[in-house]
Design an enzyme around this catalytic site. Structure first.
Site, PDB file in Angstrom:
ATOM      1  N   ARG A  27       7.406   5.374  10.835  1.00 13.64           N
ATOM      2  CA  ARG A  27       8.209   6.432  11.461  1.00 13.64           C
ATOM      3  C   ARG A  27       7.630   7.787  11.061  1.00 13.64           C
ATOM      4  O   ARG A  27       8.348   8.695  10.653  1.00 13.64           O
ATOM      5  CB  ARG A  27       9.685   6.343  11.066  1.00 13.64           C
ATOM      6  CG  ARG A  27      10.385   5.128  11.593  1.00 13.64           C
ATOM      7  CD  ARG A  27      10.653   5.307  13.096  1.00 13.64           C
ATOM      8  NE  ARG A  27      10.900   4.018  13.726  1.00 13.64           N
ATOM      9  CZ  ARG A  27      12.072   3.445  13.842  1.00 13.64           C
ATOM     10  NH1 ARG A  27      13.127   4.041  13.391  1.00 13.64           N
ATOM     11  NH2 ARG A  27      12.187   2.287  14.428  1.00 13.64           N
ATOM     12  N   ARG A  31      12.605  11.664  14.232  1.00 15.58           N
ATOM     13  CA  ARG A  31      13.655  12.685  14.325  1.00 15.58           C
ATOM     14  C   ARG A  31      13.714  13.657  13.159  1.00 15.58           C
ATOM     15  O   ARG A  31      14.396  14.664  13.242  1.00 15.58           O
ATOM     16  CB  ARG A  31      15.007  12.004  14.518  1.00 15.58           C
ATOM     17  CG  ARG A  31      15.183  11.525  15.946  1.00 15.58           C
ATOM     18  CD  ARG A  31      16.440  10.722  16.106  1.00 15.58           C
ATOM     19  NE  ARG A  31      16.348   9.539  15.277  1.00 15.58           N
ATOM     20  CZ  ARG A  31      17.239   8.576  15.267  1.00 15.58           C
ATOM     21  NH1 ARG A  31      18.307   8.657  16.007  1.00 15.58           N
ATOM     22  NH2 ARG A  31      17.071   7.522  14.500  1.00 15.58           N
ATOM     23  N   ARG A  40      12.103  15.458  22.457  1.00 16.80           N
ATOM     24  CA  ARG A  40      13.109  14.423  22.686  1.00 16.80           C
ATOM     25  C   ARG A  40      14.394  14.986  23.298  1.00 16.80           C
ATOM     26  O   ARG A  40      15.129  14.269  23.987  1.00 16.80           O
ATOM     27  CB  ARG A  40      13.368  13.797  21.335  1.00 16.80           C
ATOM     28  CG  ARG A  40      13.990  12.505  21.177  1.00 16.80           C
ATOM     29  CD  ARG A  40      13.732  11.369  21.981  1.00 16.80           C
ATOM     30  NE  ARG A  40      14.773  10.440  21.582  1.00 16.80           N
ATOM     31  CZ  ARG A  40      15.946  10.358  22.151  1.00 16.80           C
ATOM     32  NH1 ARG A  40      16.225  11.090  23.196  1.00 16.80           N
ATOM     33  NH2 ARG A  40      16.851   9.521  21.697  1.00 16.80           N
ATOM     34  N   ASP A  76       7.248   1.488  20.767  1.00 14.80           N
ATOM     35  CA  ASP A  76       8.286   0.742  20.058  1.00 14.80           C
ATOM     36  C   ASP A  76       8.008  -0.751  20.158  1.00 14.80           C
ATOM     37  O   ASP A  76       7.396  -1.211  21.128  1.00 14.80           O
ATOM     38  CB  ASP A  76       9.679   1.041  20.625  1.00 14.80           C
ATOM     39  CG  ASP A  76      10.768   0.670  19.620  1.00 14.80           C
ATOM     40  OD1 ASP A  76      11.088   1.515  18.761  1.00 14.80           O
ATOM     41  OD2 ASP A  76      11.242  -0.479  19.658  1.00 14.80           O
ATOM     42  N   TYR A 153      16.447  -9.300  17.748  1.00 15.18           N
ATOM     43  CA  TYR A 153      17.048  -8.340  18.684  1.00 15.18           C
ATOM     44  C   TYR A 153      17.512  -9.027  19.966  1.00 15.18           C
ATOM     45  O   TYR A 153      18.581  -8.736  20.496  1.00 15.18           O
ATOM     46  CB  TYR A 153      16.067  -7.210  19.019  1.00 15.18           C
ATOM     47  CG  TYR A 153      16.007  -6.179  17.918  1.00 15.18           C
ATOM     48  CD1 TYR A 153      17.005  -5.224  17.785  1.00 15.18           C
ATOM     49  CD2 TYR A 153      14.976  -6.190  16.993  1.00 15.18           C
ATOM     50  CE1 TYR A 153      16.976  -4.298  16.754  1.00 15.18           C
ATOM     51  CE2 TYR A 153      14.931  -5.257  15.961  1.00 15.18           C
ATOM     52  CZ  TYR A 153      15.940  -4.323  15.848  1.00 15.18           C
ATOM     53  OH  TYR A 153      15.908  -3.417  14.828  1.00 15.18           O
TER      54      TYR A 153
HETATM   55  O1  CP3 Z   1       5.883   6.742  13.798  1.00 17.76           O
HETATM   56  C1  CP3 Z   1       5.954   5.504  13.920  1.00 17.76           C
HETATM   57  O2  CP3 Z   1       6.248   4.737  13.009  1.00 17.76           O
HETATM   58  C2  CP3 Z   1       5.557   4.931  15.263  1.00 17.76           C
HETATM   59  C3  CP3 Z   1       6.586   4.742  16.209  1.00 17.76           C
HETATM   60  C4  CP3 Z   1       7.571   3.614  15.984  1.00 17.76           C
HETATM   61  C5  CP3 Z   1       8.858   3.661  16.533  1.00 17.76           C
HETATM   62  N1  CP3 Z   1       9.449   2.450  16.350  1.00 17.76           N
HETATM   63  C6  CP3 Z   1       9.418   4.811  17.236  1.00 17.76           C
HETATM   64  C7  CP3 Z   1      10.885   4.939  17.285  1.00 17.76           C
HETATM   65  C8  CP3 Z   1       7.423   2.377  15.375  1.00 17.76           C
HETATM   66  C9  CP3 Z   1       6.261   1.824  14.578  1.00 17.76           C
HETATM   67  C10 CP3 Z   1       8.628   1.639  15.635  1.00 17.76           C
HETATM   68  C11 CP3 Z   1       8.822   0.243  15.219  1.00 17.76           C
HETATM   69  C12 CP3 Z   1      10.166  -0.325  15.309  1.00 17.76           C
HETATM   70  N2  CP3 Z   1      11.082  -0.170  16.312  1.00 17.76           N
HETATM   71  C13 CP3 Z   1      10.684  -1.248  14.397  1.00 17.76           C
HETATM   72  C14 CP3 Z   1       9.980  -1.772  13.209  1.00 17.76           C
HETATM   73  C15 CP3 Z   1       9.954  -0.714  12.164  1.00 17.76           C
HETATM   74  C16 CP3 Z   1      11.198  -0.615  11.360  1.00 17.76           C
HETATM   75  O3  CP3 Z   1      11.729   0.496  11.286  1.00 17.76           O
HETATM   76  O4  CP3 Z   1      11.595  -1.619  10.796  1.00 17.76           O
HETATM   77  C17 CP3 Z   1      11.983  -1.596  14.820  1.00 17.76           C
HETATM   78  C18 CP3 Z   1      12.927  -2.517  14.112  1.00 17.76           C
HETATM   79  C19 CP3 Z   1      12.202  -0.922  16.033  1.00 17.76           C
HETATM   80  C20 CP3 Z   1      13.396  -0.995  16.901  1.00 17.76           C
HETATM   81  C21 CP3 Z   1      14.041   0.308  16.967  1.00 17.76           C
HETATM   82  N3  CP3 Z   1      13.583   1.372  17.725  1.00 17.76           N
HETATM   83  C22 CP3 Z   1      15.223   0.716  16.323  1.00 17.76           C
HETATM   84  C23 CP3 Z   1      16.035  -0.148  15.379  1.00 17.76           C
HETATM   85  C24 CP3 Z   1      15.462   2.045  16.701  1.00 17.76           C
HETATM   86  C25 CP3 Z   1      16.619   2.886  16.330  1.00 17.76           C
HETATM   87  C26 CP3 Z   1      16.356   3.310  14.912  1.00 17.76           C
HETATM   88  C27 CP3 Z   1      16.585   4.761  14.726  1.00 17.76           C
HETATM   89  O5  CP3 Z   1      15.898   5.313  13.848  1.00 17.76           O
HETATM   90  O6  CP3 Z   1      17.400   5.320  15.451  1.00 17.76           O
HETATM   91  C28 CP3 Z   1      14.408   2.448  17.540  1.00 17.76           C
HETATM   92  C29 CP3 Z   1      14.238   3.770  18.159  1.00 17.76           C
HETATM   93  C30 CP3 Z   1      13.028   4.507  17.703  1.00 17.76           C
HETATM   94  N4  CP3 Z   1      11.776   3.976  17.693  1.00 17.76           N
HETATM   95  C31 CP3 Z   1      12.974   5.874  17.296  1.00 17.76           C
HETATM   96  C32 CP3 Z   1      11.618   6.152  17.058  1.00 17.76           C
HETATM   97  C33 CP3 Z   1      11.025   7.480  16.670  1.00 17.76           C
HETATM   98  C34 CP3 Z   1      14.127   6.844  17.259  1.00 17.76           C
HETATM   99  C35 CP3 Z   1      14.247   7.253  18.678  1.00 17.76           C
HETATM  100  C36 CP3 Z   1      14.977   8.496  18.922  1.00 17.76           C
HETATM  101  O7  CP3 Z   1      16.218   8.455  18.989  1.00 17.76           O
HETATM  102  O8  CP3 Z   1      14.323   9.529  19.120  1.00 17.76           O
END
Ligand code: CP3
Length: 345
Positions: A27, A31, A40, A76, A153
């Site tokens: 991440r 955010r 965003r 994602d 999921y």
């Molecule tokens: O910078 C990075 O790491 C690359 C981008 C990235 C995202 N998701 C962007 C994202 C990566 C590598 C992921 C992987 C991901 N996505 C995982 C495995 C990593 C982990 O955290 O365990 C999982 C479980 C997901 C599924 C997912 N996507 C969830 C559970 C969420 C909500 C979590 C949250 O923080 O709100 C997302 C959304 C997501 N994916 C966001 C980002 C930047 C937040 C989106 C937003 O609201 O702007």
């Protein structure tokens, strides 16, 4: 980077000596960054992922700002599930939601293979744009969800604490579980190989929630599929195999494969690496919560990890999980500087 000075990140994946400990963050873009929030604010998360120009811009934001040693693709793990027709939505605040979860043998039978080139061409285009813009400054990491985490999921329909429906399906419907995990293994391998073909130079396989399983369930119900993915990946590209809460599973994750094993903060990095074997590289393992504390505390925690690793080649500094959204950007910048400074050799 370039041919004369290979990237410290890729060197560390191969356990070659590096001038300092390379660092990147999960991440990395997200955010906690005002420039991400600005992009965003005007559109949804899925929409952003599907716009290669914007996704490339977000991928690059932390590279200059933080001074990290690798870029991670902005995308994602769940994007490849959308073409299955399960109704994927990201709701503001509570994360991903699957409107038509997969909970029975009949549900699994309805799923069809995904042709990734048609389903997620925007991801591969983002990879190409990022590689062009980086022009070898730092390598680009691609990624995908491992089959278990993707299945969780699909079955739960969203985030879960206990994964009871997933565990029930695994036990009560072994045929459906095998079919689901096989399908997800093949989608994942194609998704990652597509990113590599487009230019990703390393890949991380996210098995974020696998720590919920007993070692026996992991060995019988998950390991064969994670191994199937890893064995199908384009040879020569380093693979980081990541999970959280995996203290009791690390030896099995290593057996499933990967050049680098991700460690979270619930383990001591020195003795854990020793038990796992120094024939594999490790990534980790700062608690993301430490970044919300003062700089003195952050420095102390960084030093503790670097002291435990003691300069052994094959360590990539990272958090044990993603950057929390309330993290001050200045603390993240300071962290990267501290790792470089305290590990310089
Ligand atoms: O910078 C990075 O790491 C690359 C981008 C990235 C995202 N998701 C962007 C994202 C990566 C590598 C992921 C992987 C991901 N996505 C995982 C495995 C990593 C982990 O955290 O365990 C999982 C479980 C997901 C599924 C997912 N996507 C969830 C559970 C969420 C909500 C979590 C949250 O923080 O709100 C997302 C959304 C997501 N994916 C966001 C980002 C930047 C937040 C989106 C937003 O609201 O702007």
């Amino acid at each position: 980077m370039g041919t004369d000075s290979p990237s410290p990140f890729l060197q560390a994946c191969r356990r070659a000596p590096t001038p300092f400990t390379p660092v990147w963050l999960m991440r990395q873009a997200g955010r906690y960054m005002p420039e991400y929030r600005a992009i965003r604010a005007r559109r949804g998360f899925l929409e952003l992922c599907k716009d290669p120009e914007a996704a490339a811009e977000v991928t690059l934001q932390p590279v200059d700002r933080l001074g990290v040693d690798a870029a991670i693709l902005f995308a994602d793990i769940l994007l490849v599930l959308e073409p299955l027709g399960v109704g994927l939505e990201f709701t503001r605040g509570d994360g991903p939601h699957i409107h038509r979860p997969v909970r029975s043998a009949e549900d699994v039978e309805r799923l069809r293979p995904v042709a990734v080139d048609e389903a997620v061409p925007f991801v591969f285009e983002t990879v190409r744009l990022v590689r062009k813009a980086l022009s070898d400054r730092v390598p680009l990491i691609g990624f995908a969800g491992a089959p278990f985490t993707l299945a969780s999921y699909l079955v739960e329909g969203g985030p879960s604490r206990e994964f009871l429906r997933t565990k029930r399906l695994m036990r009560d419907e072994p045929g459906a579980w095998r079919a689901l995990m096989t399908l997800l293994s093949d989608i994942t391998a194609d998704y990652v190989n597509g990113q590599v073909a487009a230019g990703a130079q390393a890949v991380q396989l996210f098995d974020s929630w696998v720590g919920t399983l007993s070692p026996a369930d992991y060995r019988d119900g998950v390991l064969p599929y994670s191994r199937r993915v890893i064995q199908r990946l384009t040879p020569g590209v380093p693979i980081i195999h990541f999970g959280t809460g995996t203290a009791g599973l690390l030896h099995l994750m290593k057996a499933a494969g990967g050049d680098v094993i991700g460690l979270d903060w619930r383990v001591e990095i020195g003795p854990t690496w020793e038990r796992l074997g120094h024939d594999v590289a490790v990534q980790g393992n700062l608690d993301p919560a430490v970044l919300l504390a003062g700089l003195g505390e952050i420095r102390r925690a960084v030093k503790e990890i670097l002291d435990a690793v003691d300069g052994r080649p094959g360590h990539i500094f990272n958090l044990g999980h993603g950057v929390h959204k309330d993290t001050p950007v200045d603390h993240v910048i300071a962290l990267v500087d501290m790792v470089h400074e305290l590990s310089a050799r």
